[in-house]
Design an enzyme around this catalytic site. Structure first.
Site, short mmCIF file in Angstrom:
data_model
loop_
_atom_site.label_atom_id
_atom_site.label_comp_id
_atom_site.label_asym_id
_atom_site.label_seq_id
_atom_site.Cartn_x
_atom_site.Cartn_y
_atom_site.Cartn_z
N HIS A 98 0.75 -1.31 0.18
CA HIS A 98 -0.02 -0.05 -0.07
C HIS A 98 0.80 1.28 -0.09
O HIS A 98 0.36 2.38 0.04
CB HIS A 98 -1.05 0.06 1.22
CG HIS A 98 -2.32 0.58 0.78
ND1 HIS A 98 -3.51 0.28 1.46
CD2 HIS A 98 -2.77 1.49 -0.08
CE1 HIS A 98 -4.41 1.08 1.06
NE2 HIS A 98 -4.03 1.57 0.05
N ASP A 122 -10.03 -0.43 4.01
CA ASP A 122 -8.61 -1.27 4.69
C ASP A 122 -8.93 -1.86 6.07
O ASP A 122 -9.90 -1.15 6.78
CB ASP A 122 -7.60 -0.10 4.76
CG ASP A 122 -6.33 -0.65 4.71
OD1 ASP A 122 -5.77 -1.72 5.34
OD2 ASP A 122 -5.38 -0.15 4.20
N HIS A 124 -6.41 -1.76 8.03
CA HIS A 124 -5.61 -0.86 8.88
C HIS A 124 -5.72 0.67 8.68
O HIS A 124 -6.46 1.04 7.68
CB HIS A 124 -4.16 -1.31 8.58
CG HIS A 124 -4.20 -2.82 8.68
ND1 HIS A 124 -4.12 -3.70 7.61
CD2 HIS A 124 -3.63 -3.62 9.97
CE1 HIS A 124 -3.83 -4.88 7.95
NE2 HIS A 124 -3.67 -5.02 9.24
N ASP A 126 -3.10 2.92 8.42
CA ASP A 126 -1.95 3.09 7.50
C ASP A 126 -1.74 4.61 7.48
O ASP A 126 -0.99 5.27 6.70
CB ASP A 126 -2.26 2.96 5.90
CG ASP A 126 -2.29 1.44 5.65
OD1 ASP A 126 -2.28 0.55 6.59
OD2 ASP A 126 -2.63 0.95 4.52
N HIS A 139 4.34 0.52 4.08
CA HIS A 139 3.15 0.65 3.88
C HIS A 139 2.22 0.73 4.98
O HIS A 139 0.78 0.77 4.74
CB HIS A 139 2.92 -0.96 3.30
CG HIS A 139 2.46 -2.11 4.33
ND1 HIS A 139 2.06 -3.13 3.87
CD2 HIS A 139 3.18 -2.15 5.59
CE1 HIS A 139 1.98 -4.22 5.08
NE2 HIS A 139 2.93 -3.40 5.99
N ASP A 226 -7.46 -1.78 -0.34
CA ASP A 226 -6.54 -2.92 0.36
C ASP A 226 -7.24 -4.11 0.58
O ASP A 226 -8.42 -4.33 1.07
CB ASP A 226 -5.97 -2.27 1.57
CG ASP A 226 -4.85 -3.21 2.13
OD1 ASP A 226 -4.91 -4.61 1.78
OD2 ASP A 226 -3.82 -2.82 2.80
N ASP A 228 -6.97 -6.45 2.19
CA ASP A 228 -7.22 -7.01 3.47
C ASP A 228 -8.39 -6.59 4.41
O ASP A 228 -8.55 -7.09 5.35
CB ASP A 228 -5.89 -7.08 4.18
CG ASP A 228 -5.52 -5.60 4.68
OD1 ASP A 228 -6.43 -4.65 4.79
OD2 ASP A 228 -4.39 -5.14 4.95
N GLU A 271 -2.15 -4.68 -2.21
CA GLU A 271 -1.70 -5.80 -1.67
C GLU A 271 -2.36 -7.06 -1.82
O GLU A 271 -2.57 -8.10 -1.02
CB GLU A 271 -2.39 -5.46 -0.04
CG GLU A 271 -1.65 -4.36 0.61
CD GLU A 271 -0.38 -4.39 1.33
OE1 GLU A 271 0.21 -5.74 1.41
OE2 GLU A 271 0.21 -3.46 1.71
#
Length: 300
Positions: A98, A122, A124, A126, A139, A226, A228, A271
């Protein structure tokens, strides 16, 4: 259900950003090339509105620091994204870890000549800086960089100062983050709709709010996804899997809702880790998400 918007019949330029050096697991570097070779892409590649432009790589060299190599890749990526927009094409960036978002959204901001809104989907936040990061992995820092905080080599790539408008930025779906990055985004007044809020309110209501915020940006907005963000049981081919997350239907529905909005300037999907994918499931999801950008019947 809100009506689907359809994109105009503009050409979509795919740009690969093959970087894994911003992450602890570097296998995401192989993501763009693996997707380009996948059956999922082969089923799309002959579409008249789709074109795979370039796949960019971070420069090699033992003397170059990781940050310097990422900065060089992001400058090149910003150039390619801005070039696509100036050619009246719609950029779709396939990453890569990312950290490449620094280049993608700097390029959009440069082409438009002002900060844009951004929907950041996402697991996360980030939003670390080198001073707050627990891992040092870049990332985990790109959103902070786009908001003007971070290593100076990763700043001002598109515009001087911020590349995105904090007031028109939403992080949707985070479920794993540290207090320092949460505090930073709250101080910047970025709207965070975390996984607990999605469970409480429902995904559709949260998506409605997120779209309203980002789409009100005067210069337009973008979407970075992302992979994830999605439950790794459903999309296993990701760089930093976290338990639970969005279901595939939610991700596809989000793109269906957003894909034709007139203010949308670019899409980024990052990702992708082919080493963890199973039976091409995650590659197929990427293909489905891109497919939501295509007007019905445009493959005739």
């Amino acid at each position: 259900m809100k009506p689907r918007h359809h994109r105009p019949s503009e050409r979509i330029r795919i740009i690969g950003a093959a970087s894994g050096i911003g992450a602890q697991d570097r296998a995401c570097e192989d993501g763009p090339v693996a997707f380009h070779r996948s059956q999922a892409w082969h089923e799309l590649e002959h579409h008249p509105l789709l074109d795979w432009g370039k796949t960019l790589f971070a420069p090699q060299g033992d003397r170059a620091s990781i940050t310097g190599r990422i900065a060089a890749l992001c400058r090149n990526l910003a150039d390619e994204v801005a070039l696509a927009l100036r050619a009246s094409e719609f950029p779709v960036v396939i990453g890569g870890d990312h950290s490449v978002a620094i280049g993608t959204w700097s390029g959009v901001a440069r082409a438009i000549a002002e900060p844009i809104g951004l929907l950041w989907i996402d697991a996360h936040l980030d939003s670390h800086t080198p001073e707050t990061s627990y891992s040092g992995a870049i990332h985990g820092m790109p959103l902070a960089c786009l908001l003007g905080r971070g290593d100076k080599r990763l700043l001002n790539i598109g515009l001087e100062g911020t590349q995105i408008s904090a007031a028109h930025t939403v992080v949707l779906g985070p479920r794993s983050y540290e207090p320092e990055e949460l505090e930073f985004l709250q101080r910047m007044q970025v709207r965070i709709i975390d996984s607990d809020e999605i469970l409480r309110r429902g995904f559709a209501a949260c998506l409605d709010e997120a779209i309203a915020i980002v789409a009100s940006a005067p210069a337009g907005f973008g979407v970075t996804l992302d992979l994830d963000a999605i439950d790794p049981r459903l999309a296993p081919g990701v760089g930093s899997p976290e338990p639970d997350g969005l279901v595939v239907h939610d991700a596809v529905e989000a793109m269906r809702r957003i894909g034709g909005l007139p203010g949308l300037k670019a899409l980024e999907i990052v990702e992708y880790n082919p080493d963890r994918d199973r039976h091409g499931t995650t590659a197929g999801l990427i293909s489905d998400l891109i497919g939501e950008l295509l007007p019905p019947g445009s493959d005739k």
